[in-house]
Design a protein around this motif. Structure first.
Motif, PDB file in Angstrom:
ATOM      1  N   THR A  88       0.910  -1.254   0.023  1.00 27.43           N
ATOM      2  CA  THR A  88      -0.070  -0.044   0.071  1.00 27.43           C
ATOM      3  C   THR A  88       0.808   1.304  -0.046  1.00 27.43           C
ATOM      4  OG1 THR A  88      -0.136   0.096   2.206  1.00 27.43           O
ATOM      5  CG2 THR A  88      -1.848  -1.012   1.057  1.00 27.43           C
ATOM      6  N   ASN A  89       2.212   1.067  -0.456  1.00 28.35           N
ATOM      7  CA  ASN A  89       2.934   2.103  -0.456  1.00 28.35           C
ATOM      8  C   ASN A  89       2.671   3.289  -1.752  1.00 28.35           C
ATOM      9  OD1 ASN A  89       5.187   3.796   0.032  1.00 28.35           O
ATOM     10  ND2 ASN A  89       6.387   2.181   0.854  1.00 28.35           N
ATOM     11  N   VAL A  90       3.203   4.278  -1.948  1.00 26.84           N
ATOM     12  CA  VAL A  90       2.673   5.175  -2.478  1.00 26.84           C
ATOM     13  C   VAL A  90       2.485   4.638  -4.303  1.00 26.84           C
ATOM     14  CG1 VAL A  90       3.515   7.335  -3.860  1.00 26.84           C
ATOM     15  CG2 VAL A  90       4.296   6.980  -1.603  1.00 26.84           C
ATOM     16  N   SER A  91       3.474   4.080  -4.889  1.00 28.87           N
ATOM     17  CA  SER A  91       3.074   3.779  -6.457  1.00 28.87           C
ATOM     18  C   SER A  91       1.685   2.642  -6.206  1.00 28.87           C
ATOM     19  CB  SER A  91       4.382   2.805  -7.049  1.00 28.87           C
ATOM     20  OG  SER A  91       5.401   3.672  -6.909  1.00 28.87           O
ATOM     21  N   CYS A  92       1.770   1.826  -5.166  1.00 25.19           N
ATOM     22  CA  CYS A  92       0.431   1.024  -5.541  1.00 25.19           C
ATOM     23  C   CYS A  92      -0.705   1.551  -5.033  1.00 25.19           C
ATOM     24  CB  CYS A  92       0.873  -0.255  -4.459  1.00 25.19           C
ATOM     25  SG  CYS A  92       2.045  -1.290  -5.309  1.00 25.19           S
ATOM     26  N   MET A  93      -0.476   2.695  -3.974  1.00 28.02           N
ATOM     27  CA  MET A  93      -1.592   3.285  -3.359  1.00 28.02           C
ATOM     28  C   MET A  93      -2.114   4.145  -4.626  1.00 28.02           C
ATOM     29  SD  MET A  93      -1.731   6.411  -0.765  1.00 28.02           S
ATOM     30  CE  MET A  93      -0.833   7.507  -1.822  1.00 28.02           C
ATOM     31  N   GLU A 127       4.812  -2.198   3.680  1.00 30.69           N
ATOM     32  CA  GLU A 127       5.388  -1.182   2.532  1.00 30.69           C
ATOM     33  C   GLU A 127       6.110  -2.004   1.567  1.00 30.69           C
ATOM     34  OE1 GLU A 127       5.043   2.036   3.692  1.00 30.69           O
ATOM     35  OE2 GLU A 127       3.599   1.186   5.258  1.00 30.69           O
ATOM     36  N   CYS A 128       6.534  -0.983   0.768  1.00 30.79           N
ATOM     37  CA  CYS A 128       6.943  -1.373  -0.569  1.00 30.79           C
ATOM     38  C   CYS A 128       7.549  -2.599  -0.542  1.00 30.79           C
ATOM     39  CB  CYS A 128       8.159  -0.419  -1.000  1.00 30.79           C
ATOM     40  SG  CYS A 128       8.565  -0.494  -2.640  1.00 30.79           S
ATOM     41  N   LEU A 129       7.205  -3.468  -1.613  1.00 30.99           N
ATOM     42  CA  LEU A 129       7.736  -4.676  -1.811  1.00 30.99           C
ATOM     43  C   LEU A 129       8.789  -4.715  -2.919  1.00 30.99           C
ATOM     44  CD1 LEU A 129       4.434  -6.815  -0.840  1.00 30.99           C
ATOM     45  CD2 LEU A 129       6.529  -7.021  -0.061  1.00 30.99           C
ATOM     46  N   GLY A 130       9.044  -3.537  -3.604  1.00 34.56           N
ATOM     47  CA  GLY A 130      10.146  -3.510  -4.441  1.00 34.56           C
ATOM     48  C   GLY A 130       9.684  -3.723  -5.764  1.00 34.56           C
ATOM     49  N   SER A 131       8.281  -3.591  -5.847  1.00 33.19           N
ATOM     50  CA  SER A 131       7.768  -3.878  -7.354  1.00 33.19           C
ATOM     51  C   SER A 131       6.961  -2.703  -7.981  1.00 33.19           C
ATOM     52  CB  SER A 131       6.907  -5.348  -7.141  1.00 33.19           C
ATOM     53  OG  SER A 131       6.659  -5.705  -8.658  1.00 33.19           O
ATOM     54  N   PRO A 136      -0.417  -1.923  -9.174  1.00 28.09           N
ATOM     55  CA  PRO A 136      -0.545  -2.484  -7.801  1.00 28.09           C
ATOM     56  C   PRO A 136      -0.062  -3.937  -7.616  1.00 28.09           C
ATOM     57  CG  PRO A 136      -2.637  -2.131  -8.593  1.00 28.09           C
ATOM     58  CD  PRO A 136      -1.977  -1.807  -9.509  1.00 28.09           C
ATOM     59  N   MET A 137       0.452  -4.345  -6.534  1.00 30.55           N
ATOM     60  CA  MET A 137       0.758  -5.803  -6.330  1.00 30.55           C
ATOM     61  C   MET A 137       0.595  -6.262  -5.068  1.00 30.55           C
ATOM     62  SD  MET A 137       3.719  -6.037  -4.458  1.00 30.55           S
ATOM     63  CE  MET A 137       4.548  -7.367  -4.909  1.00 30.55           C
ATOM     64  N   MET A 138       0.463  -7.603  -4.889  1.00 35.83           N
ATOM     65  CA  MET A 138       0.539  -8.115  -3.808  1.00 35.83           C
ATOM     66  C   MET A 138       1.335  -9.543  -3.750  1.00 35.83           C
ATOM     67  SD  MET A 138      -3.147 -10.085  -3.657  1.00 35.83           S
ATOM     68  CE  MET A 138      -3.657 -11.285  -4.830  1.00 35.83           C
TER      69      MET A 138
HETATM   70  S1  FES Z   1       5.233   1.009  -3.996  1.00 33.62           S
HETATM   71 FE1  FES Z   1       4.251  -1.062  -4.226  1.00 33.62          FE
HETATM   72  S2  FES Z   1       5.663  -2.407  -4.718  1.00 33.62           S
HETATM   73 FE2  FES Z   1       6.896  -0.387  -4.257  1.00 33.62          FE
END
Ligand code: FES
Length: 161
Positions: A88-93, A127-131, A136-138
């Protein structure tokens, strides 16, 4: 009362002894030992099991707690057979992680950090999973699922047995 290490199954104690031989010190063998014991304990580590690991390796329980509480791959309460982490970090949010979280809650019928009644799944935000480039990703267990849509997330959840 039995010694703490008596709570670790005999088979596991033999495997811990083998792991211990691969490392120069007991402390160095702690991470793989915790992975093994957690796996054999249904995916999480109770206080009793943490103390048993400390006793088995001959190190202080506080040192084992320090490691268990530092790394998110160790769990101190029950988790589902499938562990889902939603970034749920910035890019995914910005690309819809809130919707993904909502789909998961709806599909599983439990809140974050709870386990489904059948023991199948639990999920947490992360937090960011590096993708970030494929947000968005899980992450489901060890697998990354990227460029998610709500529909795709639902499909993935339905496929978890
Ligand atoms: S913000 Fe979601 S993987 Fe980096």
């Amino acid at each position: 009362m039995s010694a703490p290490k008596d709570r670790i199954p005999v088979e596991a104690r033999q495997r811990i002894a083998e792991i211990r031989q691969l490392y120069p010190t007991s402390r160095a063998a702690l991470l793989p030992t915790l992975h093994l014991v957690q796996k054999l304990s249904g995916g999480w580590l109770s206080d009793a099991m943490i103390e048993a690991v400390a006793d088995e390796l001959g190190i202080e329980p506080s040192d084992v707690y320090g490691v268990v509480t530092f790394y998110d791959l160790y769990h101190q309460k029950p988790v589902g057979r499938h562990r889902i982490r939603v970034c749920t970090n910035v890019s995914c949010m910005l690309r819809g992680s809130d919707e993904i979280m909502a789909v998961i809650r709806d599909e599983l019928g439990v809140d974050e950090d709870e386990v489904t009644a059948d023991g199948r799944c639990s999920y947490v935000h992360f937090e960011c999973l590096g993708s970030c480039g494929t947000a968005p990703m899980m992450m489901v267990d060890e697998d990354y699922h990227e460029d998610l849509t709500p529909e795709r997330a639902r499909e993935i959840l339905k496929g978890l047995t």
